[in-house]
Write a protein that holds these residues in place. Structure first.
Motif, PDB file in Angstrom:
ATOM      1  N   TRP A 161       4.035  -0.098   2.745  1.00  0.00           N
ATOM      2  CA  TRP A 161       3.550  -0.656   3.167  1.00  0.00           C
ATOM      3  C   TRP A 161       3.258  -1.914   2.758  1.00  0.00           C
ATOM      4  O   TRP A 161       2.766  -2.186   1.831  1.00  0.00           O
ATOM      5  N   ASP A 178       0.648  -1.180   0.393  1.00  0.00           N
ATOM      6  CA  ASP A 178      -0.001  -0.222  -0.439  1.00  0.00           C
ATOM      7  C   ASP A 178       0.589   1.875   0.236  1.00  0.00           C
ATOM      8  O   ASP A 178       2.141   1.281   0.799  1.00  0.00           O
ATOM      9  N   ASP A 179       0.220   2.282  -0.465  1.00  0.00           N
ATOM     10  CA  ASP A 179       0.810   3.844  -0.404  1.00  0.00           C
ATOM     11  C   ASP A 179       0.958   4.443   0.559  1.00  0.00           C
ATOM     12  O   ASP A 179       1.808   4.690   1.081  1.00  0.00           O
ATOM     13  N   ARG A 180      -0.168   4.459   1.173  1.00  0.00           N
ATOM     14  CA  ARG A 180      -0.625   5.465   2.126  1.00  0.00           C
ATOM     15  C   ARG A 180      -0.491   4.172   3.224  1.00  0.00           C
ATOM     16  O   ARG A 180      -0.773   2.876   3.785  1.00  0.00           O
TER      17      ARG A 180
END
Length: 134
Positions: free
Chosen positions: A131, A4-6
């Protein structure tokens, strides 16, 4: 694993030190079995208190469709790995107390990472990739 990017604490994501991703694989019938490890950092919340954790992840799959490129940590992490055991926590900092190693040098090394990690929550810790979640 899924990258995940965030960061969302509800997804139980890990920041991984790519230089520590290791593993072995062997044929298992018409599939491939893989087992390995990686050093990781993560945040968890208990009773309303956010904690920064340091430890390792057990990476494994018993039935991969294809062998993995063991020289490529992203290829290993992107495989369909089993994460039922989560992280093996070696040290934890909640802003007021430390839990973990009793050896002073190890404790100090952990806190040198965990203190700024928690202070910069939820930023990605420097030198780690994420993440990642199972």
């Amino acid at each position: 694993m899924i990258r995940d990017d965030r960061f969302l604490i509800s997804r139980k994501a890990f920041a991984i030190d790519l230089s520590t991703v290791t593993g072995k694989q062997h044929p298992r019938g018409d599939r491939t079995a893989f087992s390995g490890r990686a050093n990781a950092l993560w945040f968890r919340r208990q009773a309303g208190v956010t904690r920064a954790c340091i430890g390792s992840l057990m990476l494994f799959s018993h039935y991969l469709l294809q062998p993995l490129d063991l020289a490529d940590p992203h290829a290993i992490l992107a495989a369909d790995l089993d994460g039922r055991y989560g992280g093996d926590c070696h040290g934890r900092w909640d802003g007021t107390g430390y839990w973990g190693a009793e050896i002073p040098a190890t404790r100090d090394a952990h806190l040198a990472i965990l203190r700024p990690m928690l202070a910069n929550y939820p930023a990605m810790p420097a030198g780690y990739d994420g993440w990642w979640r199972f």
